[in-house]
Scaffold this active site. Structure first.
Site, short mmCIF file in Angstrom:
data_model
loop_
_atom_site.label_atom_id
_atom_site.label_comp_id
_atom_site.label_asym_id
_atom_site.label_seq_id
_atom_site.Cartn_x
_atom_site.Cartn_y
_atom_site.Cartn_z
N LYS A 1 -4.37 -0.06 -27.09
CA LYS A 1 -5.36 0.08 -28.03
C LYS A 1 -4.93 -0.94 -29.31
O LYS A 1 -5.85 -1.69 -29.65
CB LYS A 1 -5.45 1.40 -28.60
CG LYS A 1 -6.49 2.34 -27.73
CD LYS A 1 -7.66 2.00 -27.53
CE LYS A 1 -8.49 2.70 -27.01
NZ LYS A 1 -10.11 2.23 -26.87
N TYR B 1 -0.89 4.28 -24.37
CA TYR B 1 -2.20 4.06 -24.60
C TYR B 1 -2.35 3.33 -26.06
O TYR B 1 -3.17 2.61 -26.08
CB TYR B 1 -2.73 5.60 -24.49
CG TYR B 1 -4.11 5.45 -25.11
CD1 TYR B 1 -5.18 5.08 -24.27
CD2 TYR B 1 -4.59 6.17 -26.33
CE1 TYR B 1 -6.66 5.16 -24.51
CE2 TYR B 1 -6.00 6.24 -26.77
CZ TYR B 1 -6.87 5.77 -25.98
OH TYR B 1 -8.17 5.81 -26.29
N SER C 1 -8.10 4.41 -31.78
CA SER C 1 -7.61 5.77 -31.75
C SER C 1 -6.82 5.64 -32.74
O SER C 1 -5.79 4.80 -33.27
CB SER C 1 -6.94 5.80 -30.53
OG SER C 1 -6.10 7.16 -30.28
N SER C 2 -6.49 6.86 -33.45
CA SER C 2 -5.74 7.29 -34.49
C SER C 2 -4.10 7.16 -33.81
O SER C 2 -3.21 7.15 -34.90
CB SER C 2 -5.79 8.47 -35.20
OG SER C 2 -5.80 9.67 -34.05
N CYS C 3 -4.03 7.04 -32.58
CA CYS C 3 -2.70 7.28 -32.10
C CYS C 3 -2.01 5.98 -32.19
O CYS C 3 -0.79 5.88 -31.97
CB CYS C 3 -2.44 7.66 -30.65
SG CYS C 3 -3.28 6.41 -29.46
N HIS D 1 -7.62 16.67 -23.72
CA HIS D 1 -7.08 16.67 -25.04
C HIS D 1 -6.78 18.22 -25.49
O HIS D 1 -7.44 19.17 -25.11
CB HIS D 1 -7.77 15.97 -26.08
CG HIS D 1 -7.50 14.44 -25.96
ND1 HIS D 1 -8.59 13.61 -25.40
CD2 HIS D 1 -6.64 13.56 -26.10
CE1 HIS D 1 -7.97 12.17 -25.19
NE2 HIS D 1 -6.70 12.30 -25.70
#
Length: 320
Positions: free
Chosen positions: A143, A139, A110-112, A182
């Site tokens: 990841k 999260y 994920s880009s987070c 989201h």
């Protein structure tokens, strides 16, 4: 890497937003031997159940799209669920994939995972160079662990496990839950319900100033199959469209597509999250892949899917 059309392919999370899109894309490309298990059929948090599945089915390729996901509110409310569930799922699938001879595995991050204040656009090498966004760090840490587990198996055992980092995704089979979704699907539902009720205004979280990048999920699925065939590197690789938009602009676009004519208000007491998040996808683009759907077309298709599920009574059945 060539993948035979009858190769046994396991799509972990095949009923979710990304997994279902990967399933559709594989079918579209003529792959005939796909495996998918629902949560009721296979508990991915159960190590014995996962290992038994891999031992019995022996998939050759794995698209790892299964995860516990949610927006800012869900991450803030259930930090234990987000970090532990995702860690368990990652360890179980990746370890079993190695143990039972999977030829190649694509892990979706994920880009987070990137630092809150990364230089923009965000390059892959910025991972672990700064603090994370606090509203979704549970999260993100899970990841990052998944990425590192894949890299560890590559280094120690030579396993062909790769990791792709998608930007914000949306499209068919998205989660429209009022609390756990989201930003884009949450807006679609909120503006639609306001339109139906005849509300004169809709209130959105934050200031509307953060910038976000959005990729239609069928583009992401196409990129996943492309990477499975063409990418074999330990380094993570970004997947996005290369363009971003402010949350305010996004709200105005969603309202336009849905046909909501009222006022859009902003609750500045609520968090904005990361100021900007735009991925540098130059490595992927240089390989010859590009997205097909622009944002307006993608949101229109997503809204069609929302209306279809609404008509079928999916939301009343708890299938958000």
């Amino acid at each position: 890497m060539e993948i035979a059309k009858d190769a046994k392919i396991y799509v972990a999370g095949h009923t979710g937003l990304v997994g279902s899109a990967i399933w559709r894309e594989l079918k579209r490309q003529g792959y005939t031997n796909l495996i998918g298990k629902t949560r009721e059929e296979l508990d991915l948090c159960d190590p014995k159940a996962v290992d038994d599945f891999f031992r019995k089915e022996k998939p050759e390729f794995v698209f790892f799209a299964a995860a516990k996901v949610g927006g800012i509110l869900a991450n803030s409310t259930y930090p234990v669920d987000f970090i532990l569930s995702n860690l368990k799922i990652e360890i179980n699938i990746i370890e079993s994939a190695h143990r039972h001879g999977v030829k190649k595995l694509l892990f979706l991050g994920s880009s987070c995972i990137y630092p809150k204040f990364s230089p923009q656009p965000i390059k892959e090498e910025y991972l672990l160079t700064g603090i994370l966004e606090p509203t979704n760090e549970w999260y993100a840490i899970a990841k990052i662990a998944g990425i590192k587990i894949c890299q560890a198996f590559r280094r120690q055992y030579g396993a062909n496990f790769i990791s792709a980092m998608p930007t914000n995704l949306y499209g068919p089979n998205d989660n429209y839950h009022p609390q756990d979704s989201h930003v884009l699907p949450a807006m679609i539902r909120r503006f639609h319900e306001a339109k139906v009720r005849g509300d004169t205004s809709v209130t959105c979280w934050g200031t509307g100033s953060p910038r976000r990048e959005f990729l239609y999920v069928d583009d992401m699925a196409n990129a996943c199959v492309f990477l499975m065939k063409n990418y074999d590197d330990e380094q993570i690789i970004n997947v996005g469209c290369g363009k971003d938009i402010t949350i305010k602009e996004l709200a105005e676009l969603v309202a336009e597509i849905i046909g909501f004519r009222g006022e859009i208000k902003w609750d500045t007491s609520k968090p904005d999250g990361t100021p900007r998040k735009l991925l540098d996808c130059s490595r992927l683009f240089s390989m010859g892949w590009k997205p097909k759907y622009d944002l307006k077309t993608g949101i229109s298709l997503a809204y069609e899917d929302f209306l279809k599920r609404l008509k079928e009574g999916k939301f009343e059945q708890g299938r958000f």
